[in-house]
Motif scaffolding. Structure first.
Motif, short mmCIF file in Angstrom:
data_model
loop_
_atom_site.label_atom_id
_atom_site.label_comp_id
_atom_site.label_asym_id
_atom_site.label_seq_id
_atom_site.Cartn_x
_atom_site.Cartn_y
_atom_site.Cartn_z
N SER A 25 0.77 -1.20 -0.20
CA SER A 25 -0.17 0.01 -0.23
C SER A 25 0.98 1.25 -0.03
O SER A 25 1.94 1.18 0.58
N GLU A 66 3.85 6.16 -8.68
CA GLU A 66 3.80 4.80 -8.44
C GLU A 66 4.84 4.00 -9.13
O GLU A 66 5.14 4.15 -10.02
N SER A 115 1.01 -4.66 -8.61
CA SER A 115 -0.05 -4.32 -9.65
C SER A 115 0.31 -4.48 -11.12
O SER A 115 -0.86 -4.52 -11.58
N ASP A 120 -4.05 1.89 -16.68
CA ASP A 120 -2.65 2.25 -16.90
C ASP A 120 -2.58 3.55 -17.52
O ASP A 120 -1.16 3.70 -17.73
#
Lengths: 110, 126
Positions: A2, B46, B62, B89
């Motif tokens: 997370s 990310e 992910s 994406d």
């Protein structure tokens, strides 16, 4: 894995200090001294400001400092200047050669 | 001067594939680990994947199984093969230089993402 938790926003007046927190778990922030911080101005790529919790790359003003206590890391910007207004992201090692970023904090200089 | 230039982004239909490339210059590419980081417009960063100097690769959960990172040290190039693309994406994809590696497993400073490309936009839409 997370995302690390950061406050969405922070603010301060010129010359003041502001601290941005970054909370994880003992599997990331609390487990390793590998927290870094990145500054991102609109439309620009991120810039490394702090690495290994407390270290500054050359060229980063000493107004920027980092620390960590338990599962929470912090970035402090002292003597705020107008150009410090930006988004700030923390990043931590997450084990097994993976990395996790925080959600980001928008710093406003009032 | 360190330069990282991404290419290969664009519009792709859901379920489609794209291969991103990153041309590196100004440093000894083979002595650095390299990473891909993405950012949905208006959202946060990310970490997606990293690759060591000898090609050892690592992925975020992910994208595991859909994306493959690779490198060609002789051409100072980094790649990201993206398959089964989804609307989620859609993002700007950054090529990032990581730590300097004196030898395999001996990289420092740890997590030192000090140079970023300008990013390439990938849009997944029908």
């Amino acid at each position: 894995q997370s995302a690390l938790t950061q406050p969405p926003s922070a603010s301060g007046s010129p010359g003041q200090s502001v601290t941005i927190s970054c909370t994880g778990t003992n599997s990331d922030v609390g487990g390793y001294n590998y927290v870094s911080w990145y500054q991102q101005h609109p439309g620009r790529a991120p810039k490394l400001m702090i690495y290994e919790v407390t270290k500054r790359p050359s060229g980063v003003p000493d107004r920027f400092s980092g620390s960590k206590s338990g599962d929470t890391a912090s970035l402090t910007v002292s003597g705020l200047q107008a150009e410090d207004e930006a988004d700030y992201y923390c990043k931590s090692y997450g084990g097994s050669n993976t990395w996790v970023f925080g959600g980001g904090t928008k710093l406003t200089v009032l | 001067e360190v330069q990282l230039v991404e290419s290969g982004g664009g519009l792709v239909h859901p379920g489609g594939s794209l291969r991103l490339s990153c041309a590196a210059s100004g440093f000894t590419f083979g002595n650095h680990d390299m990473h891909w980081v993405r950012q949905v417009p208006g959202k946060g960063l990310e970490w997606l994947s990293g690759i060591g100097m000898v090609g050892d690769s690592y992925y975020a959960a992910s994208i595991m199984g859909r994306f493959t990172i690779s490198r060609e040290n002789g051409k100072s190039s980094l790649f990201l093969q993206m398959n089964d693309l989804r609307a989620g994406d859609t993002a700007v994809y950054y090529c990032v230089r990581g730590s300097y590696c004196r030898s395999y497993g001996n990289c420092y400073p740890v997590g030192y993402f000090d140079s970023w490309g300008q990013g390439t936009l990938v849009t997944v839409s029908s």
